[in-house]
Design an enzyme around this catalytic site. Structure first.
Site, PDB file in Angstrom:
ATOM      1  N   ARG A 173       0.713  -1.368  -0.036  1.00 35.35           N
ATOM      2  CA  ARG A 173      -0.033  -0.084  -0.115  1.00 35.35           C
ATOM      3  C   ARG A 173       1.094   1.330   0.115  1.00 35.35           C
ATOM      4  O   ARG A 173       0.528   2.242  -0.590  1.00 35.35           O
ATOM      5  CB  ARG A 173      -0.985   0.006   1.222  1.00 35.35           C
ATOM      6  CG  ARG A 173      -1.915   1.138   1.329  1.00 35.35           C
ATOM      7  CD  ARG A 173      -2.817   1.072   2.405  1.00 35.35           C
ATOM      8  NE  ARG A 173      -2.479   1.052   3.368  1.00 35.35           N
ATOM      9  CZ  ARG A 173      -3.245   0.895   4.557  1.00 35.35           C
ATOM     10  NH1 ARG A 173      -4.315   0.717   4.587  1.00 35.35           N
ATOM     11  NH2 ARG A 173      -2.729   1.057   5.779  1.00 35.35           N
ATOM     12  N   ARG A 227      10.135  27.122   0.643  1.00 35.39           N
ATOM     13  CA  ARG A 227       8.648  26.742   0.452  1.00 35.39           C
ATOM     14  C   ARG A 227       8.271  27.072  -0.755  1.00 35.39           C
ATOM     15  O   ARG A 227       8.556  28.437  -1.442  1.00 35.39           O
ATOM     16  CB  ARG A 227       7.940  27.470   1.504  1.00 35.39           C
ATOM     17  CG  ARG A 227       6.351  27.102   1.613  1.00 35.39           C
ATOM     18  CD  ARG A 227       5.661  27.822   2.565  1.00 35.39           C
ATOM     19  NE  ARG A 227       4.225  27.552   2.453  1.00 35.39           N
ATOM     20  CZ  ARG A 227       3.475  28.256   2.113  1.00 35.39           C
ATOM     21  NH1 ARG A 227       3.698  29.368   1.321  1.00 35.39           N
ATOM     22  NH2 ARG A 227       2.019  27.808   1.993  1.00 35.39           N
ATOM     23  N   LYS A 287      -2.752   7.015   1.375  1.00 35.80           N
ATOM     24  CA  LYS A 287      -2.566   7.004   3.039  1.00 35.80           C
ATOM     25  C   LYS A 287      -1.660   8.557   3.233  1.00 35.80           C
ATOM     26  O   LYS A 287      -0.468   8.105   3.570  1.00 35.80           O
ATOM     27  CB  LYS A 287      -2.267   5.912   3.660  1.00 35.80           C
ATOM     28  CG  LYS A 287      -2.504   5.609   5.181  1.00 35.80           C
ATOM     29  CD  LYS A 287      -2.221   4.465   5.651  1.00 35.80           C
ATOM     30  CE  LYS A 287      -1.982   4.317   7.053  1.00 35.80           C
ATOM     31  NZ  LYS A 287      -3.308   4.484   8.029  1.00 35.80           N
ATOM     32  N   GLU A 344     -16.240   5.844   6.450  1.00 30.05           N
ATOM     33  CA  GLU A 344     -15.343   5.060   7.367  1.00 30.05           C
ATOM     34  C   GLU A 344     -14.844   5.848   8.744  1.00 30.05           C
ATOM     35  O   GLU A 344     -15.562   7.066   8.751  1.00 30.05           O
ATOM     36  CB  GLU A 344     -14.022   4.736   6.762  1.00 30.05           C
ATOM     37  CG  GLU A 344     -13.114   6.295   6.324  1.00 30.05           C
ATOM     38  CD  GLU A 344     -12.015   5.870   5.458  1.00 30.05           C
ATOM     39  OE1 GLU A 344     -11.524   4.889   5.620  1.00 30.05           O
ATOM     40  OE2 GLU A 344     -11.511   6.596   4.568  1.00 30.05           O
ATOM     41  N   LEU A 356     -10.017   4.381   2.647  1.00 32.81           N
ATOM     42  CA  LEU A 356      -8.578   3.728   2.643  1.00 32.81           C
ATOM     43  C   LEU A 356      -8.841   2.144   2.792  1.00 32.81           C
ATOM     44  O   LEU A 356      -9.897   1.692   3.218  1.00 32.81           O
ATOM     45  CB  LEU A 356      -8.256   3.892   4.080  1.00 32.81           C
ATOM     46  CG  LEU A 356      -6.478   3.756   3.969  1.00 32.81           C
ATOM     47  CD1 LEU A 356      -5.722   4.490   3.115  1.00 32.81           C
ATOM     48  CD2 LEU A 356      -6.129   3.406   5.404  1.00 32.81           C
TER      49      LEU A 356
HETATM   50  N1  PMP Z   1      -9.389   4.017   7.268  1.00 34.16           N
HETATM   51  C1  PMP Z   1      -8.654   5.084   7.786  1.00 34.16           C
HETATM   52  C2  PMP Z   1      -9.153   6.539   7.478  1.00 34.16           C
HETATM   53  C3  PMP Z   1      -7.587   4.961   8.336  1.00 34.16           C
HETATM   54  O1  PMP Z   1      -6.812   5.856   9.026  1.00 34.16           O
HETATM   55  C4  PMP Z   1      -7.044   3.627   8.889  1.00 34.16           C
HETATM   56  C5  PMP Z   1      -6.043   3.403   9.499  1.00 34.16           C
HETATM   57  N2  PMP Z   1      -4.900   4.107   9.199  1.00 34.16           N
HETATM   58  C6  PMP Z   1      -7.930   2.537   8.255  1.00 34.16           C
HETATM   59  C7  PMP Z   1      -9.005   2.761   7.510  1.00 34.16           C
HETATM   60  C8  PMP Z   1      -7.725   1.305   8.466  1.00 34.16           C
HETATM   61  O2  PMP Z   1      -6.664   0.724   7.796  1.00 34.16           O
HETATM   62  P1  PMP Z   1      -5.596  -0.410   8.395  1.00 34.16           P
HETATM   63  O3  PMP Z   1      -6.341  -1.622   8.683  1.00 34.16           O
HETATM   64  O4  PMP Z   1      -4.737  -0.604   7.225  1.00 34.16           O
HETATM   65  O5  PMP Z   1      -4.675   0.213   9.579  1.00 34.16           O
END
Ligand code: PMP
Length: 298
Positions: A52, A101, A151, A183, A207
């Site tokens: 990822r 910057r 991410k 989420e 994500l």
């Molecule tokens: N959604 C978001 C917005 C997140 O920040 C995270 C964790 N970083 C997850 C879902 C879960 O992802 P993972 O299982 O890879 O930690």
């Protein structure tokens, strides 16, 4: 104990680690991150997190750091140097510092990405008593940008969401867009109805959780029915159970949504079972071929 952290090739005591004030991660949130769980001194799903990370970097046109192929060894070395058994390893890559910057990206031939890793020791994570009682969530509008599949370190709104939840006497927030739950602030969201697990389908709206992928695989193997589709807060409040997943929390039951208790207000059966399977399977995971640090747990 002073933590040993990793910055651009060096292992340093945390109070001696430095990056430039011109780093684009600091000035522009121009960076990506990963959080990998550690149980019994072993990394959980390392390959999923590395894959990822590579995708996030590609999507933003950030070069892979020179140490990319050594990331497993760096993770293991931090676990070893910090004598860690349970917790997480945090990794961040930014587009680096051009020494000033500027909105325009610097030339990657001249400016190398910044790579930082540190450990967060959390003894007792697997036995977290909160998993026995579950958490309470509130709903908030999802006003984040449109590429949540990347991410990035733009975590201001998720942090604000977490604060809104705490101010409301809850533990976390589920974000809602166009009437449907996307989420949690730092986790994927699920409901369970008549034994069926329902979670939002993958897209650029959420994500792609590494824990989500593992839990859905385990659910499939346990012959639990899974439906990947959007759901509303109203449907969630009528569900038998709900839960969240993340690398830092594994599977965590949700027992209340916007003040409405789910079922009898206790975790139910599916979420605790999935947590148990997830912990068991993660501990049992096969070690990959080892490179420089043979003998260290994965
Ligand atoms: N959604 C978001 C917005 C997140 O920040 C995270 C964790 N970083 C997850 C879902 C879960 O992802 P993972 O299982 O890879 O930690």
């Amino acid at each position: 104990m002073t933590r040993t952290v990793y910055v651009n090739g060096d292992y340093l005591p945390e109070d001696q680690a430095k990056i430039s004030i011109f780093d684009r991660g600091f000035l522009m949130a121009d960076g990506v991150y990963e959080v990998t769980g550690v149980l019994d001194g072993k990394l959980i799903d390392f390959d999923g997190h590395r894959t990822r990370l590579e995708r996030s970097l590609t999507e933003l046109g950030i070069e892979k750091p020179a140490a990319f192929d050594n990331l497993l060894d760096i993770h293991r070395e931090l676990i070893r140097r910090n004598d860690m058994t349970e917790g997480t390893i945090y990794l961040q890559v930014t587009r680096g510092s051009a020494g000033d910057r500027d909105f325009a990206f610097p030339n990657p031939a001249q400016v190398k990405p910044t790579l930082v890793l540190f450990s967060q020791s959390r003894p007792g994570l697997a036995d977290n008593p909160v998993a026995k009682t579950g958490i309470r969530v509130i709903s908030i509008d999802d006003i984040r940008w449109g590429r949540r599949d990347i991410k990035t370190v733009q975590l201001l709104y998720p942090s604000m969401g977490k604060m809104m939840a705490m101010q409301a006497g809850a533990d976390d927030a589920w974000m809602v867009e166009d009437g449907f739950v996307t989420e949690g602030t730092s986790n994927n969201a699920y409901i369970v109805k008549d034994g069926k697990i329902i979670t939002r389908q993958l897209s650029t709206d959420i994500l792609h959780g590494i824990t989500r992928a593992a839990v859905l695989r385990f659910a499939f193997e346990a012959r639990l029915e899974v439906e990947e589709r959007s759901f509303t807060i109203g449907e969630a409040q009528q569900a038998d159970e709900a839960f969240i997943t993340s690398a830092a929390q594994f599977v965590m039951p949700v027992v209340e949504i916007d003040g409405v208790k789910l079922g009898d207000g206790t975790p139910g059966r599916v979420a605790p079972r999935l947590r148990e399977i997830y912990l068991e399977e993660s501990l049992r995971a096969v070690m990959p071929p080892c490179r420089t640090l043979c003998g260290q747990p994965y």
